[in-house]
Design an enzyme around this catalytic site. Structure first.
Site, PDB file in Angstrom:
ATOM      1  N   ASP A  25      -1.836  -8.703   9.441  1.00  0.00           N
ATOM      2  CA  ASP A  25      -0.529  -8.404  10.012  1.00  0.00           C
ATOM      3  C   ASP A  25       0.408  -9.557   9.679  1.00  0.00           C
ATOM      4  OD1 ASP A  25       1.696  -8.042  11.618  1.00  0.00           O
ATOM      5  OD2 ASP A  25       0.561  -7.408  13.381  1.00  0.00           O
ATOM      6  N   LYS A  74      16.976  -9.717   7.391  1.00  0.00           N
ATOM      7  CA  LYS A  74      17.141  -9.706   5.930  1.00  0.00           C
ATOM      8  C   LYS A  74      18.159 -10.769   5.487  1.00  0.00           C
ATOM      9  CE  LYS A  74      14.272  -6.289   5.104  1.00  0.00           C
ATOM     10  NZ  LYS A  74      13.010  -6.529   4.415  1.00  0.00           N
ATOM     11  N   SER A 105       0.795  -1.230   0.000  1.00  0.00           N
ATOM     12  CA  SER A 105       0.000   0.000   0.000  1.00  0.00           C
ATOM     13  C   SER A 105       0.822   1.273   0.000  1.00  0.00           C
ATOM     14  CB  SER A 105      -0.914   0.010   1.233  1.00  0.00           C
ATOM     15  OG  SER A 105      -0.120  -0.091   2.407  1.00  0.00           O
ATOM     16  N   ARG A 106       2.067   1.178   0.468  1.00  0.00           N
ATOM     17  CA  ARG A 106       2.905   2.384   0.556  1.00  0.00           C
ATOM     18  C   ARG A 106       4.315   2.068   0.059  1.00  0.00           C
ATOM     19  NH1 ARG A 106       4.356   4.161   5.431  1.00  0.00           N
ATOM     20  NH2 ARG A 106       3.504   2.460   6.693  1.00  0.00           N
ATOM     21  N   TYR A 133      17.436  -5.869  12.162  1.00  0.00           N
ATOM     22  CA  TYR A 133      17.034  -5.721  10.757  1.00  0.00           C
ATOM     23  C   TYR A 133      18.001  -6.493   9.837  1.00  0.00           C
ATOM     24  CZ  TYR A 133      15.553  -3.154   6.526  1.00  0.00           C
ATOM     25  OH  TYR A 133      15.086  -2.803   5.281  1.00  0.00           O
ATOM     26  N   SER A 147      17.588  -6.381   1.699  1.00  0.00           N
ATOM     27  CA  SER A 147      18.195  -5.067   1.891  1.00  0.00           C
ATOM     28  C   SER A 147      19.710  -5.159   1.832  1.00  0.00           C
ATOM     29  CB  SER A 147      17.788  -4.515   3.260  1.00  0.00           C
ATOM     30  OG  SER A 147      18.517  -3.350   3.561  1.00  0.00           O
TER      31      SER A 147
END
Ligand code: NAP
Length: 241
Positions: free
Chosen positions: A59, A157, A10-11, A153, A140
């Site tokens: 979610d 990834k 959505s974003r 993070y 990433s």
């Protein structure tokens, strides 16, 4: 018409991917978490441009929600199944490891890594039975090189990168490909708190990337043209490493 599910569609990068896959002629199933207004805006824009799709709220960090939403999707579309899965939803909760809370670690692992396992496992059977599938994981630069302040993070990834390579080999003979896209710094809400002016200096192209520049690669990997590419991690990062 192929059905594509884009988590976090959505974003930001996910939105650009949803727009591009819809323009490629796919029916886009746009997942989001809580920002219904932005999700509705994205779907409306896609429809105004002649695309087709729907929203699917859940979610990705909660396995029971994934299961329930995808079950509902199957009931509503008994004739169709998801052929293209873009595992894109992700979050950052940066902190130095010495100060990192259990929640900062677990929330990022659940949203970025465990979501890959639960969502993909749920959709894999149909792809294997039908001998076609495209699984594209948004990873990433942090998962490739590690970033200070991002042990959670980077681990999430890097975990997805390992799983991408393993799963690709498991299912290659069934014509289901699994690849990862590794963006560098891309201009989205996720990076809006970063000092772009300073960071630009360490990027060889001297700018942040645009979500559309990531979506182009996803579109190619999702297409029939990428039929002999699997288990790859492809960077979209302006030359930074
Ligand atoms: P973003 O602008 O913050 O958008 C995140 C999207 O993910 C939104 O659609 C959001 O939905 C959704 N989302 C977040 N948590 C979710 C959850 N628990 N369940 C379902 N949906 C959830 O992020 P972005 O920059 O586009 O990043 C997209 C992906 O690219 C992420 O995996 C990120 O790690 C990766 N990435 C980004 C960059 C970058 O520079 N931007 C660089 C490398 C990798 P709501 O709107 O409902 O919250």
């Amino acid at each position: 018409m192929k059905f594509a599910l884009i988590t976090g569609g959505s974003r930001g990068i996910g939105k650009a991917v949803s727009q591009k896959l819809a323009a490629d002629g796919m029916y886009v199933v746009i997942n989001y978490h809580s920002n219904t207004e932005e999700a509705e805006k994205t779907l409306k824009e896609i429809k105004l441009s002649g695309g087709k799709g729907e929203l699917l709220q859940f979610d990705v960090s909660v396995p029971a929600e994934i299961e329930k939403a995808l079950e509902k999707f199957s009931e509503n579309h008994p004739e169709n199944h998801i052929e293209v899965l873009v595992n894109n939803a992700g979050i950052r909760k940066d902190n130095l490891q010495v100060f990192m809370s259990d929640n900062e670690w677990n929330d990022v692992i659940n949203t970025n890594l465990n979501s890959f396992f639960y969502t993909t496992r749920r959709l894999l059977k149909d792809m294997l039975v039908n001998k076609f599938g495209r699984i594209i994981n948004m990873v990433s630069l942090s998962g490739l090189k590690g970033m200070p302040g991002q042990t959670n993070y980077s681990a999430s990834k890097a975990g997805v990168i390992g799983a991408t390579k393993a799963l690709a080999q498991e299912i290659a003979s069934k014509k289901v490909t699994v690849n990862a896209v590794a963006p560098g710094f891309i201009k989205t809400d996720m990076t809006s708190d970063l000092d772009e002016k300073e960071l630009k200096k360490i990027i060889p192209m001297r700018r942040f990337g645009k979500p559309e520049e990531v979506a182009e690669l996803v579109s190619f990997l999702a297409s029939e043209k990428a039929s002999y590419i699997t288990g790859e991690v492809i960077s979209v990062n302006g030359g930074i490493y």
